[in-house]
Design a protein around this motif. Structure first.
Motif: not given
Length: 216
Positions: A95-107, A134-138
């Motif tokens: 949603d760009g607020k809680n999570f972005t398109f970049y995962t940053g974990k799980w390899e 990362g889509g934060k501003s979408l």
């Protein structure tokens, strides 16, 4: 069937918008909520064999304000399993607020993320902005697709030495148009791009029934 993109629904930046947004609320989507069930298949083919498992999914919890959902997944025809294999999963809603398109974990690297998201046709209008931040501003408020990650947390009814792995996670695209789900499983140690295809089975809450399982 490929996911359809609504021609007039391309997301955009709101005037004066930055990476802090109340703009990142989800679209009103009645087909995604607690109690909703889905049925379909997961293709687990590899170079040695073609194989698909029948899969049922039920959403147990849905909290769009915090970008969270959870549920159980049931695989019905897993080889060598005497019963359906059930897992509990938790999801991150992009949603760009809680999570972005970049995962940053799980390899998963940013390159892995872009490669997997790009397999969804509905992601194409978002690509350039995702590569930028990362889509934060979408502004996804009116976009008719919801992107998520689903991570299986534990087996519900079989032991961890059942021969299966839940080390990876799913990139998921949900259609608010018809309630369909498409996903791709990512695990560097498993067959790549295992495709999940599900359709909503109970718009009126009258879908299939799961056996009774106790979640811990």
């Amino acid at each position: 069937m490929p996911v359809r993109v609504a021609e007039s629904s391309a997301p955009s930046l709101a005037p004066g918008q930055d990476a802090n947004p109340e703009h990142s609320l989800l679209p009103a989507c009645t087909l995604l909520s607690a109690g909703q069930t889905f049925a379909g298949t997961q293709n687990v083919s590899n170079s040695q064999k073609d194989e698909a498992w029948k899969v049922n999914v039920r959403v147990h919890g849905f909290d769009p304000d915090h970008g969270y959902l959870c549920g159980i997944m049931e695989a019905l025809n897993v080889p060598y399993a005497e019963t359906p294999v059930v897992t509990f999963w938790e999801g991150e809603i992009i949603d760009g607020k809680n999570f972005t398109f970049y995962t940053g974990k799980w390899e998963a690297t940013p390159e892995d993320d872009v490669r997997h998201w790009s397999k969804f046709p509905s992601f194409s209008p978002l690509l350039s902005q995702v590569e930028a931040d990362g889509g934060k501003s979408l502004n996804l408020r009116h976009y008719p697709y919801i992107f998520m990650r689903w991570k299986e947390q534990y087996f519900v009814n079989v032991s961890v030495d059942c021969g299966l792995t839940i080390a990876g996670f799913y990139y998921v695209c949900f259609s608010c148009i018809d309630g369909s789900i498409n996903g791709f499983y990512y695990d560097p140690n498993s067959s790549p791009y295992q495709k999940l295809e599900l359709k909503s089975t109970n718009e009126g809450r009258s879908g299939f029934s799961f056996s009774s399982y106790q979640l811990q």
